[in-house]
Design a protein around this motif. Structure first.
Motif, short mmCIF file in Angstrom:
data_model
loop_
_atom_site.label_atom_id
_atom_site.label_comp_id
_atom_site.label_asym_id
_atom_site.label_seq_id
_atom_site.Cartn_x
_atom_site.Cartn_y
_atom_site.Cartn_z
N LEU A 20 0.85 -1.19 0.00
CA LEU A 20 0.00 0.00 0.00
C LEU A 20 0.89 1.24 0.00
O LEU A 20 1.84 1.31 0.78
N LEU A 65 -8.87 2.71 0.14
CA LEU A 65 -7.83 1.73 -0.21
C LEU A 65 -8.42 0.54 -0.96
O LEU A 65 -7.73 -0.09 -1.76
N ARG A 77 -1.46 3.68 -4.54
CA ARG A 77 -1.25 2.42 -5.24
C ARG A 77 -1.47 1.25 -4.29
O ARG A 77 -1.11 1.33 -3.11
N VAL A 78 -2.06 0.19 -4.82
CA VAL A 78 -2.25 -1.07 -4.09
C VAL A 78 -1.60 -2.17 -4.91
O VAL A 78 -1.98 -2.40 -6.06
N LEU A 83 -4.87 3.32 -7.54
CA LEU A 83 -6.15 3.20 -6.84
C LEU A 83 -7.35 3.43 -7.75
O LEU A 83 -8.43 2.90 -7.51
N VAL A 89 -7.23 -3.38 -8.60
CA VAL A 89 -7.06 -3.32 -7.15
C VAL A 89 -7.88 -4.40 -6.45
O VAL A 89 -7.41 -5.07 -5.52
N ILE A 93 -7.29 -7.25 -3.03
CA ILE A 93 -7.69 -6.69 -1.74
C ILE A 93 -9.04 -7.22 -1.30
O ILE A 93 -9.90 -7.53 -2.13
N VAL A 165 -3.93 -8.34 0.44
CA VAL A 165 -4.15 -7.19 1.33
C VAL A 165 -5.56 -7.33 1.91
O VAL A 165 -6.53 -7.40 1.16
#
Length: 225
Positions: A20, A65, A77-78, A83, A89, A93, A165
């Motif tokens: 992250l 996020l 950024r992920v 993002l 993303v 996540i 994540v």
């Protein structure tokens, strides 16, 4: 622990790059500024406890996020993806909201099966339910579960998916002592499997057992605790 339940289900994580990353990120909702110049670096496999008063913006930061909100200004950024690229993303996540985010008219089993299908994964749903002591309620619709049971089902889903994540909003709410101990065990297993955790919690003494680095959000600004 159920053998083989934790597997980080995504392409290889570049360990030398942040999982992250936020740079001078601002978020305005209507006339209100929620986040002000937030900077953040979280490395893969790290555990973060996010602290702050009610209304500080913790839930909003988690939603951002997870690409549920777009930043007004700044960069984020992920796993290396912008993002604003929500499709990319969301491959990496998982967000567990405070209300659990379950489908009330599906059973416990159906909720977990649907989550796996949405992510193109397979998994042992029965073992996941047994892990959170919900096997006797496997066929019960979520709308008839207690708040604590819904929380445990949401944790089973996060555990089963094991996204690289995982963002969790108030994991200890509506749980008794045994339930909180189970949460700590499950989240510890996720971290041991290489999952990056960001936990928003009002119980720092509990959250920091599995996410020792603490950050505090106050007046829209993120500080190292």
């Amino acid at each position: 622990m159920v053998e083989g339940l934790i597997t980080v289900s995504a392409p290889h994580i570049p360990l030398h790059e942040p999982a992250l990353q936020l740079r001078d990120l601002w978020l305005r909702l209507g006339r209100e500024v929620i986040l002000r110049g937030v900077n953040l670096d979280v490395m893969p496999g790290e555990g973060i406890t996010l602290l702050g008063e009610n209304g500080a913006g913790k839930t909003t930061l988690l939603r951002l996020l997870a690409s549920g909100l777009r930043p007004t200004r700044g960069e984020g950024r992920v796993m290396g993806f912008d993002l604003r690229d929500s499709r990319a993303v969301r491959e990496y996540i998982h967000l567990m909201p405070v209300d659990a985010g379950l489908y009330p008219d599906l059973s416990c089993t159906e909720n977990l099966e649907f989550a796996l299908k949405m992510h193109g994964q397979s998994g042992d749903v029965a073992s996941a339910l047994r892990r959170v002591t919900l096997e006797p309620a496997a066929s019960r619709r979520v709308r008839f579960l207690s708040a604590g049971m819904r929380k445990r089902l949401a944790l089973a889903r996060a555990h089963l998916l094991a996204r690289p994540v995982t963002l969790i909003d108030e994991p200890f709410a509506n749980l008794d002592t045994a339930g909180r101990e189970l949460v700590l065990e499950l989240l510890g297993e996720l971290r041991a499997g290489g999952v990056t955790l960001l936990i928003a919690a009002h119980e720092p003494e509990l959250a920091r057992q599995v996410a020792p680095r603490a950050l505090r959000l106050a007046a829209g600004v993120l500080h190292e605790e």
